[in-house]
Design a protein around this motif. Structure first.
Motif, mmCIF file in Angstrom:
data_model
loop_
_atom_site.group_PDB
_atom_site.id
_atom_site.type_symbol
_atom_site.label_atom_id
_atom_site.label_comp_id
_atom_site.label_asym_id
_atom_site.label_seq_id
_atom_site.Cartn_x
_atom_site.Cartn_y
_atom_site.Cartn_z
ATOM 1 N N CYS A 177 9.627 11.806 -3.731
ATOM 2 C CA CYS A 177 9.711 11.391 -5.133
ATOM 3 C C CYS A 177 10.471 12.471 -5.889
ATOM 4 N N TRP B 166 -5.070 5.669 2.173
ATOM 5 C CA TRP B 166 -4.073 4.760 1.616
ATOM 6 C C TRP B 166 -4.640 4.127 0.353
ATOM 7 N N LEU C 111 3.024 8.476 -9.510
ATOM 8 C CA LEU C 111 3.655 9.254 -8.452
ATOM 9 C C LEU C 111 3.910 10.668 -8.944
ATOM 10 N N VAL D 256 -1.280 -0.754 -3.976
ATOM 11 C CA VAL D 256 -0.389 -0.706 -5.138
ATOM 12 C C VAL D 256 -0.656 -1.885 -6.061
ATOM 13 N N ASP E 81 0.848 -1.193 0.000
ATOM 14 C CA ASP E 81 0.000 0.000 0.000
ATOM 15 C C ASP E 81 0.878 1.235 0.000
ATOM 16 N N GLN E 82 0.368 2.316 -0.584
ATOM 17 C CA GLN E 82 1.098 3.576 -0.595
ATOM 18 C C GLN E 82 0.196 4.687 -0.073
ATOM 19 N N HIS E 83 0.838 5.750 0.407
ATOM 20 C CA HIS E 83 0.087 6.886 0.942
ATOM 21 C C HIS E 83 0.837 8.165 0.610
ATOM 22 N N ASP E 84 0.144 9.082 -0.039
ATOM 23 C CA ASP E 84 0.685 10.404 -0.316
ATOM 24 C C ASP E 84 0.510 11.261 0.930
ATOM 25 N N THR F 228 7.507 0.222 -8.254
ATOM 26 C CA THR F 228 6.118 0.646 -8.134
ATOM 27 C C THR F 228 5.572 1.259 -9.410
ATOM 28 N N TYR G 222 5.907 10.133 -0.034
ATOM 29 C CA TYR G 222 5.105 8.923 0.034
ATOM 30 C C TYR G 222 5.629 8.022 1.152
ATOM 31 N N GLU G 223 4.706 7.261 1.713
ATOM 32 C CA GLU G 223 5.063 6.226 2.671
ATOM 33 C C GLU G 223 4.384 4.938 2.254
ATOM 34 N N PHE G 224 4.951 3.797 2.703
ATOM 35 C CA PHE G 224 4.484 2.498 2.241
ATOM 36 C C PHE G 224 4.306 1.564 3.429
#
Length: 1505
Positions: free
Chosen positions: A873, A818, A843, A821, A809-812, A833, A849-851
């Protein structure tokens, strides 16, 4: 004048107490009109008044108005008052007015004082602001009194002032024009002047203040040091939120701003991307901390500085963990502040396998101190444990423990430790097993347990116990009961109970006596050890308490009332009632009854009678002691008969009538044991345990269950528990991982141990399948404009199965939600990714971003990981490389480990040139380099680490731009030798294949064995074959050769712990394996005696040979002249396999029987062929030239200094071939005429070691001869070469060199391993040192004397030893050569000097001392510097024997430095050590003598050995 004085009094306040006006009363005309006012009075001013008097301090001793002080100042009378008389009426009016004014004045002063104390002034005039001193008031009075005349304007002014004053008072006043009026007017004028002066002074002060403020403003605008207009403010925030620290600073010029965290400078570029953001907007300073964690709790300080000064402000940030509904007063922080820190376990309780009569202990470590140690509780099977004589409960140094000094089977059970904690008690549990002690007699059963005393009466009780689990193959036939009185240890047998019951009545006890009991089990093999003694019991009247009643009254007092007190006087008791059988068993009946009522006050005894049903007679039951209790055990009843009983009561007065008979009573049949539990199932639990479940047995007689186990295929069962367990499930620990086990269960009751349940199917001990734990340690491995490469570590707990993939999972950071991905599991630990974000969104450059991730196995989706840090990024353009990844430690041992990693995905400005490895000891914050410089590969063997300590490693890549980003550190690695650690096994299988095998019984079923060669990847499949079995993998070398040399490593996947090993295959080891392989593939039946020919008494010819013992399946094929022959009347063949004898008896020898006899033997794979050539009647071997059907070897293959053999019965077509290690040798000599074959070696070396085979063949047949030149044969060859070399040594010669004198001898051959040389000077042994050096070349032995002196004169002897051959050569240096002219010596040296011998020859330049001493258990390092071109070969010698570098010995070569290290030296390491260097131009030996002394001893002075 009085008015002036009153005016002055109004100015200065009220007239002080004790001061009075002089002149208020009439004064005689003759009196002096002078008044003196003393200085420093309480009024605060000094001066003098004219006629009429003035103010003087009051004196109680004087009359009022008559006190006159000495004059301090004389004032002349005004001109208008001189000689004028005063009217008495005017004076009286003036006096009255004066008194009224004084009264009004006092009222106004009082009112003003009260108002000032209540009301707060908001405005003050300049007059009120100005304060006057005492000198000012005195001066004002003096000016008024010294005024001599008044001008017209002054009169007007006085008049106006008087009018104003009268208007203020609300009255009019008539002035009489006397001196007092004029004085008052003058005073008012002076007062006005003083006020004007004060106003001007105040105005001046205001002007100066404005000028000062203007100057400060100007300075402020031009330059100023920093100061905080608004300082920092402390914050308390929740975890994962953002905090903003702000402050406002003023300074000119603008200051330099620096932020600190706990006094450590904050550098955002070195922290995770996006963690901190610092801004400065025109004096508004901000620090933004994103996604706060507990580590962000700190004191933050901002320091501002410019040329005019510096200032700082600080604030504290407290990050709280949000606990949901537990927040607030139930939060962890609040509980910790109230109840103390949370205590956690830092160690795990493990199962304990103790033995009876031996001690055991349990202990666990805690994370914090427990404030009240008594709150730590231990339980066994749910019952709390306390300290006693056999047991001790301890707590010290964060360790809770329980110790049992002498274990019994009653101590077996589930032990639980419970520790208090703010969030609830923490607890751990484990099972303690107590096995039977060794029996006194072999085969005797185990001891009973749980002996208890029930139904205790005055003279009897009922004893019960639990049968043992292990009878050791013999059933229990009886139980022996022993009794002990009080605390004595005098155990006396008191009863024997049958084996079918665990219950027995005990009679004949003494009332009031303390007893203990123990039991032994008896079988045919013998008696067991005694059980644990029962708890002490005291015999007594059990019904006495029922007859006694206590009535409380008052404070804590009681009245005891007995039913006996209410009974009438009874002489003879009534008969007992309710005679019945309270318990009926196979061998006894316990009879019970109720006491007679009334029973009387006298003590009672009882008499019992019995009658057999149908007999009609009563018989008294005898008893050794009086029966005092209403219980009695009948032990002598006959089976099959029914009885009735009656009882009589007896006291001191007589016997009662008989009671009513009981119901018919008969002994019962022997009780049956309980059936076993049904549906017993075995389930996997952990790597060393199996969980059992079953359907419980429903019976009130059930005491529990005994569990038995055995390895699959074994015949004997082993007891698991020795104390019956309750419930319907149990976990069996202590099993061997990977092994298969079977289980069965038996029910336990007082009737004994029942039958076994159905045996479970074999179950392999493996960890049960569960969902994996969370991945962790996310890292950014590469970054582009709109893509990232993220890496992470796999879960620490795999769940016993293969990881199928990951969900990411990713989160801006600028969004709330969340986003997934991927929808399908990612099979690798590193994912790009970009290819997966097509399903969600791209992106955005510049965003953070965090994962987070979840792992998936066959059990399902695992735990969700903690979110990673924020990754920006932003395309990487830095010249340095990115971080390496997948840094892992394997092959962990006590002092070393193997570190491997993957190269970085981002290489920067150039290719990777090396890697720098750093290590950090756990608990330290300092990173230390592992190697002095970068390493080139992606693996490194890290050694010289401290055992028992934990280390963390990280790797950085290096390119032309410098050092790159560090990798994610490894998990802490504990260095220890694990007992279950396995190594790679190297050997040869039954088919003769060389293999490397590794077994991992702890590996999960889904694990794979990954082999690698030299840590560079899988071995070449063309050269090896990998065969995987259950928990075992074998790597087979197809065609072993030099290409297969190297380090082979293996790693087991999907295991929670590291399972890996490596092995380095050397050329020497490979040669031994190849030899063994050849022997296995081509086994030879050992020949004890070859063909023999005997002539028997009857003239028969006996041909026989003997080999080793053969199996019954051995075969014999006897070939005579290329045809197989069998037994016949003339030729009898016998083959005795047991003795290994082959026998051929020829009845009558004829020409037909002459020829070649060949016995071909085969036993399995082993073969052998023995040939005999029979040519005449005597049975001798064929002579040369004798014609036979085919070629054969006349002599076996031999070596002398050359290898040669002879062949006979050859012809032109005969082929002769040489083979070495199964490879044909093309270059050899063969003479067909003589049949001689010759294989020559001009220079024989160890590379020629092996097996040589000569083959001769043609169309008639084939024969071969084998010579094995290994081991002893090889040593013999080199010894012979050394002997020849020693005999070839030429006489010693002397020649001069630039350094000194050289003595040498030429030899044909020299081998340092098989030839030893020793130099002597005057019979004293010489050693290499600073002035004397000895060495050898392939054809020369030399001694070099540097800087010769007179002491070097004399006889020099060279001793050469080769095997048993010893040769000595001598020469004498008389000194004449030493005294030759310098010019001649120089010319001689120049003529004989060989530059290559002096420059390129191998030498020991420097470094080794002559003597060295060292203490035991220390590490010895010897270092020397060598030279030579080509690089010399290096070997170390100890006492002239080569040193084997294994275990404690290690050699290291760094350029020209050679070091030998000996770890943990002992006295055995003492001796003479030498380093031998050799190249093609020569050799040399450097020597040192080592002495090892013990601890506490003084090192001794040593002489060179």
């Amino acid at each position: 004048m009085a008015s002036a004085v009153r005016a002055v009094a109004r100015l200065y306040g009220d007239v002080p107490k004790g001061c009075q006006l002089l002149g208020d009363s009439p004064t005689p005309a003759s009196s002096t009109s002078i008044c003196s006012i003393p200085l420093g009075t309480a009024c605060g001013w000094t001066g003098a008044l004219g006629d009429g008097g003035g103010f003087v301090p009051g004196d109680p001793s004087e009359e009022e108005g008559q006190v006159v002080a000495p004059a301090a100042m004389t004032l002349p009378h005004s001109p208008g008052s001189v000689g004028e008389p005063r009217a008495p009426q005017a004076v009286e009016v003036h006096r009255l007015e004066h008194r009224q004014e004084e009264e009004h004045k006092e009222e106004r002063q009082h009112s003003l004082h009260m108002g000032s104390s209540v009301r707060r002034r908001t405005f003050r005039s300049s007059e009120e602001e100005q304060q006057f001193s005492a000198a000012d008031y005195a001066l004002a009075a003096a000016l008024v009194l010294t005024a001599s005349s008044e001008t017209s304007w002054e009169a007007q002014l006085r008049h106006q002032s008087s009018t104003v004053e009268l208007e203020e008072r609300g009255q009019k006043r008539v002035g009489f024009g006397n001196d007092w009026e004029r004085t008052e007017i003058g005073f008012l004028q002076t007062h006005r002047l003083l006020r004007q002066r004060c106003d001007r002074k105040a105005l001046r002060q205001q002007t100066e203040e404005k000028v000062r403020e203007a100057k400060e403003l100007k300075e402020l605008c031009s330059g100023r040091g920093p100061w905080f207009w608004i300082p920092l403010r402390s914050h308390a925030v929740w975890e994962h939120t953002t905090v903003l620290l702000t402050c406002t600073v003023q300074a000119r010029p603008p200051p330099q701003v620096t932020w600190y965290k706990n006094d450590i400078r904050l550098q955002p570029h070195l922290c995770p991307a996006g963690k901190y953001r610092v801004t400065n907007n025109y004096g508004l300073l901000t620090l933004e901390i994103r996604r706060c964690t507990a580590e962000d709790s700190a004191t933050y300080t901002v320091m501002v500085k410019n040329a005019h000064g510096q200032a700082s402000s600080f604030a504290k940030v407290l990050v709280r963990t949000y606990l949901g509904k537990d927040a607030g007063f139930d939060s962890e922080i609040f509980k910790r502040s109230i109840f103390g820190p949370s205590v956690e376990f830092t160690s795990v309780l493990k199962p304990v396998f103790a033995r009876e009569k031996e001690p055991f202990s349990l202990s666990c470590l805690l994370s914090d101190d427990v404030l009240e140690a008594e709150n730590i509780q231990w339980f066994r099977d749910g019952r709390p444990l306390r300290s006693s004589q056999r047991r001790q409960v301890l707590y010290a140094d964060r360790q809770a423990a329980v110790k049992v000094f002498c274990a019994y089977k009653e101590d077996e059970g589930l032990y639980t430790v419970q520790v208090p904690s703010p969030l609830g008690p923490r607890e751990q549990s484990t099972y303690v097993f107590v096995r039977d002690a060794a029996a006194e007699m072999p085969g005797a059963p185990g001891s009973p347990l749980d002996v208890r005393c029930l139904d205790v009466n005055r003279d009897c009780l009922l004893l019960t116990w639990t049968p043992p689990s292990d009878t050791r193959g013999s059933p229990i036939t009886a139980y022996s009961i022993e009794r002990c009185e009080g605390d004595s240890e005098d155990w006396v047998p008191c009863h024997v109970a049958p084996g079918g019951t665990c219950r027995c009545p005990i009679q004949g006890l003494v009332e009031g006596q303390s007893y203990r009991f123990r039991v032994r089990a008896i079988s045919r093999a013998g008696s067991s050890l005694p059980s644990k003694a029962s708890a002490a019991v005291v015999t007594g009247d059990r019904d006495a308490a029922q007859r006694r009643t206590e009535i409380p009254f008052g404070l804590g007092r009681k009245i005891a009332v007995s039913t006996d007190d209410f009974e009438d006087a009874v002489t003879i008791p009534s008969p007992p009632t309710n005679v019945h059988a309270s318990e009926i068993r196979e061998t006894y009946v316990i009879l019970g009854w109720e006491e007679p009522r009334p029973r009387g006050r006298a003590p009672l005894t009882y008499s019992l009678e019995k009658s057999v049903i149908g007999s009609g007679t009563w018989e008294a039951i005898p008893s050794d002691t009086p029966v005092k209790s209403p219980r009695f055990a009948l032990l002598d009843l006959e089976k099959g008969k029914s009885y009735v009983f009656r009882v009589r009561a007896i006291n001191q007065h007589g016997m009662s009538d008989a009671s009513e008979p009981s119901e018919p009573i008969a002994l019962r049949a022997r009780p049956a044991t309980l059936p076993p539990p049904a549906q017993v199932q075995a389930l996997r639990d952990t790597q060393t345990s199996v969980s059992l479940t079953w359907e419980p047995v429903t019976s009130p007689e059930l005491l529990g269950y005994y569990i038995y186990s055995r390895e699959a295929g074994a015949a004997e069962w082993q007891t698991v528990n020795n104390k019956p367990i309750q419930g319907d499930r149990f976990t069996v620990p202590g099993l061997r991982t990977g092994k298969e086990y079977e289980f069965c269960i038996r029910s336990v009751s007082e009737a004994g141990v029942g039958d076994s349940s159905t045996t479970t199917g074999p179950i392999r001990v493996k960890q049960a399948l569960a969902t994996p734990s969370a991945p962790y340690d996310f890292a950014l491995l590469s970054c582009g404009k709109n893509e990232m490469v993220i890496g992470w570590k796999p879960p620490k707990r795999r769940g016993g199965g293969q990881i199928l993939g990951y969900f990411l999972d990713q989160h801006d950071a600028e969004e709330l939600d969340w986003h997934a991905v991927n929808q399908q599991p990612i099979p690798a630990r590193v994912c790009k990714t970009t290819s997966l974000l097509l399903k969600v969104s791209n992106l955005h450059e510049g965003h953070f971003y965090e994962f987070r991730a979840r792992a998936v196995n066959w059990a399902g989706v695992g735990e969700l990981s903690v979110p990673s840090g924020l990754f920006e990024c932003k395309e990487w353009t830095m010249p340095q490389p990115g971080p390496p990844y997948d840094v892992r430690a394997s092959e962990v041992r006590a002092t070393d480990l193997m570190l491997q990693w993957e190269p970085p995905l981002y290489t920067g400005a150039g290719p990777i040139t090396g890697y720098c490895i750093s290590v950090q000891e756990e608990g330290s914050e300092q990173w230390k380099p592992v190697t002095p410089g970068p390493v080139s590969g992606t693996h490194l063997r890290v050694s010289d680490l401290q055992p028992g300590r934990s280390y963390v490693f990280q790797v950085q890549a290096v390119n032309v731009a410098g050092l790159g980003q560090p990798s994610m550190p490894t998990d802490p690695v504990l260095l220890e030798d694990k007992p279950a650690a396995r190594e790679i096994e190297v050997g040869v299988d039954e088919d003769g294949f060389i293999y490397l095998a590794f077994e991992a019984p702890d590996a999960p079923d889904s694990s794979e064995f990954q082999w690698a060669k030299d840590y560079q990847g899988p071995p070449d499949p063309r050269r090896v074959q990998v065969v995987d079995e259950a928990n075992k993998s074998k790597l087979i070398l197809k065609e072993p050769g030099l290409e297969d040399l190297g380090t082979y490593s293996v790693v087991v996947t999907d295991a929670d712990e590291d399972i890996s090993a490596s092995h380095t295959l050397t050329e020497e080891e490979l040669d031994k394996l190849k030899k063994l392989s050849h022997e296995i593939r081509n086994p030879v039946i050992k020949l004890i005696s070859g063909w023999n020919v005997d002539i028997l008494e009857q003239g028969e010819v006996r041909l026989w040979l003997e080999v080793e013992k053969l199996s019954p399946a051995a075969e014999l094929h006897l070939i005579f002249n290329e045809k197989e022959i069998f037994s016949s009347p003339n030729r009898k063949i016998t083959f005795d396999r047991e003795k290994g004898l082959v026998e051929v008896i020829i009845q009558t020898l004829s020409e037909e029987d002459k020829g070649s006899y060949t016995a071909q033997l085969q036993d399995g794979k082993a073969k052998n062929q023995i040939t005999l050539a029979l040519v005449d009647e005597g049975g001798t071997l064929a002579e040369p030239g004798t014609v036979f059907p085919g070629p054969y070897f006349k002599e076996p293959l031999q070596w002398k200094v050359t290898e040669d053999c002879q062949v006979t019965n050859t012809k032109k077509e005969t082929r002769f071939q040489w083979f070495f290690q199964r490879r044909e040798i093309p270059d050899f000599q063969y003479d067909p005429q003589t049949g001689a074959g010759l294989l020559c070696f001009e220079e024989f070396s160890k590379g020629d070691t092996g097996t040589y085979r000569a083959v001769v063949a043609d169309d008639r047949g084939e024969d071969s001869s084998i010579l094995d030149l290994t081991d002893e044969a090889l040593d013999a060859i080199f010894t012979e070469l050394g002997r020849i070399g020693a005999l070839s040594a030429t006489p010693l010669k002397v020649q001069g060199t630039e350094e000194g004198i050289r003595i040498f001898s030429k030899v044909k051959y020299y081998n340092v391993e098989y030839m030893k040389t020793t130099w002597f000077h005057k019979d004293r042994r010489l050693e290499s040192g600073d002035r004397v050096r000895a060495g050898t070349t392939l054809d020369e032995i030399w001694l070099h004397i540097l800087d010769p002196k007179d002491s070097d004169k004399g006889k020099y002897t060279l001793e050469i030893a080769a095997g048993k051959e010893v040769r000595q050569l001598s020469t004498d240096l008389s000194g004449q050569g030493l005294c030759r002219p310098p010019v001649y010596t120089h010319n001689l040296r120049c003529n004989i000097r060989d530059p290559r011998l002096s420059v390129d020859r191998a030498k020991v330049v420097r470094g080794l001392p002559d003597v060295a001493t060292i203490m035991e258990d220390k590490t010895l390092c010897l270092t020397c510097v060598i030279s030579g071109d080509p690089t010399p070969e290096i070997s170390w010698l100890k006492n002239d024997q080569p040193v084997t570098f294994l275990d404690r010995y290690r050699m290291e070569v760094r350029g020209a430095e050679v070091t030998i290290t000996i770890e943990r030296v002992s006295s055995e390491d003492s001796g003479r050590y030498g380093v031998f260097v050799k190249n093609k131009y020569g050799s040399e030996t450097g020597q040192v003598t080592i002495s090892v002394f013990k601890h506490g001893d003084e090192p001794k002075e040593l002489k060179k050995m």
